[in-house]
Design a protein around this motif. Sequence first.
Motif, mmCIF file in Angstrom:
data_model
loop_
_atom_site.group_PDB
_atom_site.id
_atom_site.type_symbol
_atom_site.label_atom_id
_atom_site.label_comp_id
_atom_site.label_asym_id
_atom_site.label_seq_id
_atom_site.Cartn_x
_atom_site.Cartn_y
_atom_site.Cartn_z
ATOM 1 N N SER A 123 0.824 -1.213 0.000
ATOM 2 C CA SER A 123 0.000 0.000 0.000
ATOM 3 C C SER A 123 0.852 1.255 0.000
ATOM 4 O O SER A 123 0.326 2.354 -0.221
ATOM 5 N N LEU A 124 2.141 1.113 0.266
ATOM 6 C CA LEU A 124 3.058 2.256 0.263
ATOM 7 C C LEU A 124 3.944 2.281 -0.978
ATOM 8 O O LEU A 124 4.942 2.978 -1.009
ATOM 9 N N LYS A 125 3.555 1.529 -1.999
ATOM 10 C CA LYS A 125 4.327 1.487 -3.239
ATOM 11 C C LYS A 125 3.507 2.052 -4.392
ATOM 12 O O LYS A 125 2.275 2.110 -4.333
ATOM 13 N N THR A 126 4.207 2.424 -5.438
ATOM 14 C CA THR A 126 3.543 2.742 -6.689
ATOM 15 C C THR A 126 3.338 1.453 -7.474
ATOM 16 O O THR A 126 3.910 0.407 -7.158
ATOM 17 N N ASP A 127 2.526 1.540 -8.525
ATOM 18 C CA ASP A 127 2.259 0.344 -9.319
ATOM 19 C C ASP A 127 3.521 -0.155 -10.003
ATOM 20 O O ASP A 127 3.750 -1.373 -10.111
ATOM 21 N N ASP A 128 4.360 0.750 -10.457
ATOM 22 C CA ASP A 128 5.603 0.346 -11.125
ATOM 23 C C ASP A 128 6.543 -0.363 -10.157
ATOM 24 O O ASP A 128 7.170 -1.367 -10.507
ATOM 25 N N GLU A 129 6.638 0.144 -8.933
ATOM 26 C CA GLU A 129 7.511 -0.499 -7.960
ATOM 27 C C GLU A 129 6.965 -1.850 -7.543
ATOM 28 O O GLU A 129 7.731 -2.790 -7.300
ATOM 29 N N TYR A 130 5.645 -1.985 -7.496
ATOM 30 C CA TYR A 130 5.069 -3.273 -7.129
ATOM 31 C C TYR A 130 5.403 -4.344 -8.162
ATOM 32 O O TYR A 130 5.682 -5.495 -7.808
ATOM 33 N N VAL A 131 5.374 -3.984 -9.424
ATOM 34 C CA VAL A 131 5.669 -4.956 -10.478
ATOM 35 C C VAL A 131 7.086 -5.493 -10.334
ATOM 36 O O VAL A 131 7.338 -6.693 -10.490
ATOM 37 N N GLY A 132 8.033 -4.631 -9.992
ATOM 38 C CA GLY A 132 9.414 -5.075 -9.863
ATOM 39 C C GLY A 132 9.801 -5.554 -8.483
ATOM 40 O O GLY A 132 10.834 -6.213 -8.322
ATOM 41 N N ASN A 133 8.982 -5.231 -7.469
ATOM 42 C CA ASN A 133 9.336 -5.583 -6.096
ATOM 43 C C ASN A 133 8.046 -5.781 -5.305
ATOM 44 O O ASN A 133 7.581 -4.897 -4.597
ATOM 45 N N SER A 134 7.440 -6.957 -5.443
ATOM 46 C CA SER A 134 6.128 -7.193 -4.850
ATOM 47 C C SER A 134 6.199 -7.657 -3.402
ATOM 48 O O SER A 134 5.195 -7.581 -2.688
ATOM 49 N N ILE A 135 7.325 -8.147 -2.946
ATOM 50 C CA ILE A 135 7.438 -8.702 -1.599
ATOM 51 C C ILE A 135 8.327 -7.856 -0.693
ATOM 52 O O ILE A 135 8.064 -7.737 0.498
ATOM 53 N N GLY A 136 9.372 -7.250 -1.252
ATOM 54 C CA GLY A 136 10.309 -6.501 -0.432
ATOM 55 C C GLY A 136 9.731 -5.195 0.071
ATOM 56 O O GLY A 136 8.635 -4.760 -0.310
ATOM 57 N N LEU A 137 10.495 -4.559 0.952
ATOM 58 C CA LEU A 137 10.093 -3.262 1.489
ATOM 59 C C LEU A 137 10.137 -2.197 0.405
ATOM 60 O O LEU A 137 10.938 -2.283 -0.533
ATOM 61 N N PRO A 138 9.282 -1.170 0.501
ATOM 62 C CA PRO A 138 9.317 -0.105 -0.510
ATOM 63 C C PRO A 138 10.609 0.698 -0.433
ATOM 64 O O PRO A 138 11.065 1.057 0.659
ATOM 65 N N ARG A 139 11.206 0.943 -1.593
ATOM 66 C CA ARG A 139 12.453 1.726 -1.624
ATOM 67 C C ARG A 139 12.196 3.176 -1.244
ATOM 68 O O ARG A 139 12.992 3.794 -0.537
ATOM 69 N N SER A 140 11.097 3.734 -1.719
ATOM 70 C CA SER A 140 10.719 5.103 -1.364
ATOM 71 C C SER A 140 9.212 5.112 -1.095
ATOM 72 O O SER A 140 8.416 5.227 -2.020
ATOM 73 N N PRO A 141 8.807 4.946 0.172
ATOM 74 C CA PRO A 141 7.376 4.857 0.501
ATOM 75 C C PRO A 141 6.603 6.099 0.066
ATOM 76 O O PRO A 141 7.088 7.233 0.170
ATOM 77 N N VAL A 142 5.404 5.867 -0.432
ATOM 78 C CA VAL A 142 4.527 6.955 -0.879
ATOM 79 C C VAL A 142 3.181 6.811 -0.170
ATOM 80 O O VAL A 142 2.736 5.710 0.132
#
Length: 289
Positions: free
Chosen positions: A47-66
């Motif tokens: 819920s703290l990721k963008t759609d693009d970040e979710y596609v490349g990183n669906s399990i890990g922590l968000p690199r830059s939370p939004v």
Amino acid sequence: MRTTDSAAVLPAQRRPRLSTGSLARHAVLLGFTALALFPIYFMVVNSLKTDDEYVGNSIGLPRSPVVSTLRDALAGGDLYRWLGNSLLITAASVLISTAVAALAAFPISLMRWRPGPFVLSFLVGLMVVPPIVLIIPLFQMVVNVHQLSTYQSVIVIYTGVMLPFSTFLLASFFATIPRTLIEAARIDGAGTLRVFRSIVLPLSRPTLMTVVVVQALWVWNEVLIALVFLQEGSRRTLMVGLTVFKSRYHLDIPLVMAGMLWATIPMLLLYLVGQRFLIRGLTAGATKG
């Protein structure tokens, strides 16, 4: 010298020893705990990721939370409307069911009502009936009385479904209340209603709060009854709305996760508040007993 030797031996004897079986059980428990917490972790981080970040990183922590995804989930007002519907239906259903269950459990357990054991056994039998088998007859009844897509129809259905469990649980607890308290109150001139209000209910706070929390969690997360009987879009509950929300934004998983996170917060707050009252009520009941 013997005293020194004994003191040296005692700490060694008191050291806890973990056997292989105990370590295996701890590992299994940790595994099940991680398995249970993983969906919550998945919902929060995505819920703290963008759609693009979710596609490349669906399990890990968000690199830059939004937080824009959380704001987008509230955009349009649908989530607010569904949240209000769920709060109204849950509060009314739980309040009515708990009140009726307490009034029914009191004569069954504490007033030596002869049909009480039979009624309690009948309620236990009703508890094993799955609500899904009642959908078709209930739907026909609701349509015949022209109450389809109304709040009151769903509230009545939820109340009826929850009533057997609530009455059974409260009756089981009421039976543990010492009858000497009831008899002493009657000697002092207290009537039945006064005994129920001043003695039984204060001593039953932990159980009443348990009933409220369990019922609220079930009503809040229930989908089938709300989906069938609330067919108007403006009357949808939060969980039914999130199902539509998911189909509408099926490619935007972070947006769906944000909506589910907002849906989790009210029940989490209820649990935290309920836990505090549970401890307080248990202490008060122990002191009065």
